[in-house]
Motif scaffolding. Structure first.
Motif, PDB file in Angstrom:
ATOM      1  N   VAL A  93       0.831  -1.020   0.081  1.00  0.00           N
ATOM      2  CA  VAL A  93       0.177   0.331  -0.118  1.00  0.00           C
ATOM      3  C   VAL A  93       0.834   1.166  -0.021  1.00  0.00           C
ATOM      4  CG1 VAL A  93      -1.685   1.249   1.228  1.00  0.00           C
ATOM      5  CG2 VAL A  93      -1.756  -1.291   1.160  1.00  0.00           C
ATOM      6  N   GLY A  94       1.945   1.350   0.624  1.00  0.00           N
ATOM      7  CA  GLY A  94       2.824   2.532   0.770  1.00  0.00           C
ATOM      8  C   GLY A  94       3.926   2.504  -0.278  1.00  0.00           C
ATOM      9  N   ALA A  95       3.797   1.637  -1.351  1.00  0.00           N
ATOM     10  CA  ALA A  95       4.783   1.570  -2.159  1.00  0.00           C
ATOM     11  C   ALA A  95       5.138   2.713  -2.892  1.00  0.00           C
ATOM     12  CB  ALA A  95       4.825   0.571  -3.141  1.00  0.00           C
ATOM     13  N   ILE A  96       4.035   3.482  -3.372  1.00  0.00           N
ATOM     14  CA  ILE A  96       4.376   4.874  -4.134  1.00  0.00           C
ATOM     15  C   ILE A  96       4.797   5.668  -3.188  1.00  0.00           C
ATOM     16  CG2 ILE A  96       2.749   6.531  -5.301  1.00  0.00           C
ATOM     17  CD1 ILE A  96       0.958   4.635  -6.042  1.00  0.00           C
ATOM     18  N   ALA A  97       4.306   5.767  -1.932  1.00  0.00           N
ATOM     19  CA  ALA A  97       5.204   6.882  -1.170  1.00  0.00           C
ATOM     20  C   ALA A  97       6.443   6.769  -0.948  1.00  0.00           C
ATOM     21  CB  ALA A  97       4.237   6.879   0.285  1.00  0.00           C
ATOM     22  N   LYS A  98       6.950   5.266  -0.788  1.00  0.00           N
ATOM     23  CA  LYS A  98       8.319   4.816  -0.700  1.00  0.00           C
ATOM     24  C   LYS A  98       9.228   5.343  -1.726  1.00  0.00           C
ATOM     25  CE  LYS A  98      11.138   0.929   1.028  1.00  0.00           C
ATOM     26  NZ  LYS A  98      11.379  -0.091   1.557  1.00  0.00           N
ATOM     27  N   VAL A  99       8.569   5.127  -3.062  1.00  0.00           N
ATOM     28  CA  VAL A  99       9.485   5.489  -4.163  1.00  0.00           C
ATOM     29  C   VAL A  99       9.559   6.930  -4.350  1.00  0.00           C
ATOM     30  CG1 VAL A  99       7.508   5.513  -5.997  1.00  0.00           C
ATOM     31  CG2 VAL A  99       9.821   5.022  -6.550  1.00  0.00           C
ATOM     32  N   ALA A 100       8.467   7.745  -3.948  1.00  0.00           N
ATOM     33  CA  ALA A 100       8.454   9.070  -3.784  1.00  0.00           C
ATOM     34  C   ALA A 100       9.724   9.747  -2.784  1.00  0.00           C
ATOM     35  CB  ALA A 100       7.227   9.665  -3.561  1.00  0.00           C
ATOM     36  N   ASP A 101       9.620   8.871  -1.516  1.00  0.00           N
ATOM     37  CA  ASP A 101      10.564   9.256  -0.618  1.00  0.00           C
ATOM     38  C   ASP A 101      12.146   9.047  -1.148  1.00  0.00           C
ATOM     39  OD1 ASP A 101       8.919  10.064   1.286  1.00  0.00           O
ATOM     40  OD2 ASP A 101       8.849   8.000   2.125  1.00  0.00           O
ATOM     41  N   LEU A 102      12.498   7.857  -1.979  1.00  0.00           N
ATOM     42  CA  LEU A 102      13.646   7.494  -2.402  1.00  0.00           C
ATOM     43  C   LEU A 102      14.004   8.578  -3.505  1.00  0.00           C
ATOM     44  CD1 LEU A 102      15.930   5.215  -3.334  1.00  0.00           C
ATOM     45  CD2 LEU A 102      14.240   4.403  -4.960  1.00  0.00           C
ATOM     46  N   ALA A 103      12.912   9.091  -4.511  1.00  0.00           N
ATOM     47  CA  ALA A 103      13.504  10.143  -5.205  1.00  0.00           C
ATOM     48  C   ALA A 103      13.778  11.560  -4.916  1.00  0.00           C
ATOM     49  CB  ALA A 103      12.106  10.248  -6.265  1.00  0.00           C
ATOM     50  N   LEU A 104      12.986  11.664  -3.547  1.00  0.00           N
ATOM     51  CA  LEU A 104      13.187  12.821  -2.943  1.00  0.00           C
ATOM     52  C   LEU A 104      14.633  12.858  -2.295  1.00  0.00           C
ATOM     53  CD1 LEU A 104      12.482  15.489  -2.049  1.00  0.00           C
ATOM     54  CD2 LEU A 104      11.388  14.338   0.150  1.00  0.00           C
ATOM     55  N   GLN A 105      15.393  11.741  -1.813  1.00  0.00           N
ATOM     56  CA  GLN A 105      16.442  11.537  -1.171  1.00  0.00           C
ATOM     57  C   GLN A 105      17.519  11.652  -2.459  1.00  0.00           C
ATOM     58  OE1 GLN A 105      17.133   7.941   1.237  1.00  0.00           O
ATOM     59  NE2 GLN A 105      19.341   8.303   1.328  1.00  0.00           N
ATOM     60  N   ALA A 106      17.192  11.056  -3.462  1.00  0.00           N
ATOM     61  CA  ALA A 106      18.424  11.191  -4.587  1.00  0.00           C
ATOM     62  C   ALA A 106      18.495  12.731  -5.245  1.00  0.00           C
ATOM     63  CB  ALA A 106      17.742  10.661  -5.773  1.00  0.00           C
TER      64      ALA A 106
END
Length: 602
Positions: A93-106
């Motif tokens: 359920v939180g996969a989209i939020a997690k990839v957004a966090d990953l992109a933000l960290q990048a």
């Protein structure tokens, strides 16, 4: 970069230094031949290969089903630089939020080139975009806009100063959205200056030929064939798979291998794949014998048209022998045969089409008729091939395309073709030349197993002034040529029909008499079967009926039939209604009283 790399992938490779975000749409679910190594790659793998060649340090992929994956980490990337784990998260359920966090960290890492591939993006681009998806797109835009910084102190600077492409230009961070259609993406993403749209097309002829070279060696007997046979098989597979994906071509070769198809007959496997059927009536070993033995029975069914029957059966014979398109030196993708029946009304044009259907497919119901006078308006095109997207009835399909999709082996009769709107006639150019047509929904319908028959009355009325049969035929042919070249300005349609115009003769008195006798016998049989009454026609009555029928020969067989109906069937109905339980009705006299016919019975 290989010259054999697909054009869309070459554009992706060359634009990496200047493009922030990509919309990759179209044939994205297919495989691709990237370069000359003979390997088929998925769309994501082809993109990944390009990114690795351009010295990207980290390539992440988000898949709505699989979650977040690290597809590539450069040799100089250490664990504390970023997320080196091979698998970063399941599709939860939180996969989209997690990839957004990953992109933000990048976005905070300036010395590493990062690419993010979002696969299955169309599943995210829905009308009501969630907060998580909206945030992901905003973060992706920030990541793509982040400049890559080469720091002279950074030990990685020497490695990344020149990209793997050898162009001496450093690619920037990239976000690649892989979806079904560009229209699915939000407007702001499509219209952004930093976004490049790449449409992945269906394989070109050159790409299909390359695929054939890679796949056909799997067929039994291919390697042992001489070079000419191998080359012909490669060309045949490439030519007959227009509009087919690489996955489809691979399936075709697998089907041919399973069926033991010879390389020179690879088009049979193509037909099976496109139509979804394995057995073809055109390859029935008994078809040739049926066509050869059909002349007498068809001539008995279509009276007085011996020349038309012979020419039509010659077309069937050519197809039964596999010689369609032989003069072109290759197998073409058009219909199995094309016939253009011209001549007066009521001479047997439709009846001959039905007879051909029975000869070919063993049943008269393999004949499908379209009255082209119903398609005289330009908008009636939608009725024939289906309405385009966005219009009422789009999902219903067209009458023609639905019929051929359901029954690919059939005789298609287009009656009175000259009455169709010119725009509709344009559709036949593709049908006659390539044997396929794209319907309103964008699906391809194949006519390669059909026999196409057109009928026309052009010039038939004026031709009656000629007493010589050959002169009448020339007059009809000249009128057909004038109509298509001058009036319709469609000479290209006439050229595709070629020398397949069959001119029917007018009904002679002898033929009219035969038809009248046949109709009279049919009336006697019908009365016996439906009413249980034995109908007797005295010889003189029968002769009078035949003579009356011959007075309307200008309307052909229909004129003869209408006289029999008016002079016998109508007054007979009155007689039977008044006869009560009589089991026998003998007609002894026939008279015309004003505009009505009267029978004398016993």
């Amino acid at each position: 970069m290989s010259a054999l790399r697909p054009a869309w992938l070459r554009e992706f490779d060359l634009s990496l230094p200047i493009t922030a975000q990509y919309l990759v749409t179209g044939n994205v679910h297919d495989l691709h031949l990237d370069g000359d190594d003979g390997h088929f790659l998925t769309t994501v793998d082809a993109l990944l290969r390009c990114l690795v060649e351009n010295a990207y340090d980290l390539v992440y992929r988000f898949d709505p089903l699989e979650g977040i994956l690290l597809d590539h980490a450069g040799a100089g990337v250490v664990s504390n630089d970023f997320f080196p784990d091979a698998h970063l998260g399941r599709a939860t359920v939180g996969a989209i939020a997690k990839v957004a966090d990953l992109a933000l960290q990048a976005t905070a890492v300036s010395h590493l080139r990062v690419a993010l591939i979002i696969d299955g993006a169309s599943a995210l681009w829905v009308d009501d975009i969630s907060v998580e998806v909206s945030r992901l797109m905003l973060v992706a835009r920030r990541l793509a806009a982040r400049d890559f910084v080469v720091d002279a102190v950074d030990p990685l600077a020497a490695r990344v100063a020149t990209s793997g492409s050898g162009r001496g230009v450093s690619p920037r961070n990239a976000v690649i959205w892989v979806g079904d259609a560009e229209a699915d993406a939000p407007g702001w993403l499509r219209e952004a200056d930093s976004t490049r749209a790449l449409r992945v097309p269906l394989p070109t002829l050159g790409a299909r030929r390359q695929a054939a070279m890679e796949l056909l060696p799997a067929l039994d007997g291919f390697a042992d064939s001489d070079a000419d046979v191998r080359g012909a098989a490669i060309d045949l597979l490439a030519a007959t798979t227009q509009g087919v994906t690489f996955r489809g071509i691979r399936n075709i070769v697998a089907l041919a291998r399973d069926q033991g198809t010879a390389p020179g007959n690879i088009d049979e496997a193509v037909r099976s794949h496109l139509l979804g059927v394995v057995d073809s009536p055109w390859h029935d070993p008994h078809l040739l014998a049926r066509v050869q033995g059909a002349r007498e029975s068809v001539q008995q069914r279509v009276l007085g048209q011996a020349r038309a029957v012979e020419r039509s059966l010659d077309v069937l014979l050519r197809s039964a022998l596999g010689l369609t398109g032989a003069h072109q030196g290759r197998r073409r993708g058009g219909p199995q045969g094309i016939l253009f029946f011209a001549g007066p009304t009521g001479v047997g044009k439709t009846e001959l089409a039905k007879a051909l259907a029975e000869v070919l497919f063993g049943a008269e119901d393999a004949y499908i008729r379209f009255d082209m006078s119903e398609f005289s308006a330009e908008h009636s095109e939608a009725r024939l091939i289906g309405a385009p997207p966005g219009y009422v009835g789009h999902s219903a399909g067209g009458e023609l395309t639905n019929a051929v999709r359901e029954r690919p082996f059939s005789v298609l009769l287009f009656d009175e073709i000259e009455k169709a709107h010119p725009r509709i006639l344009d559709k036949f150019l593709q049908i006659l030349d390539e044997g396929r047509l794209t319907d309103g929904s964008g699906s391809t319908v194949h006519f390669s197993e059909s026999l196409i028959v057109f009928t026309s009355n052009l010039g038939a009325v004026d031709a009656f002034v000629e007493s010589d049969r050959d002169a009448r035929q020339r007059r009809i042919l000249n009128e057909i040529h004038r109509h298509f070249t001058t009036e319709l300005q469609r000479p290209e349609l006439l050229s595709r029909i070629g020398d397949n115009i069959v001119v029917f003769d007018s009904i002679s008195a002898a033929t009219g008499a035969q038809l009248a006798e046949r109709y009279l016998d049919a009336v006697i049989d019908t009365v016996r079967l439906r009413r249980g009454v034995a109908l007797e026609l005295q010889p003189q009555v029968r002769a009078d009926l035949v003579a009356a029928a011959l007075e309307r020969l200008e309307f052909g067989g229909r004129g003869v039939a209408s006289v029999i109906e008016a002079a016998l069937v109508n007054p007979l109905a009155r007689v039977l209604a008044e006869s009560g339980d009589a089991r026998t009705v003998s007609v002894r006299g026939l008279a015309r009283v004003q505009d009505a016919w009267v029978l004398s019975v016993a």
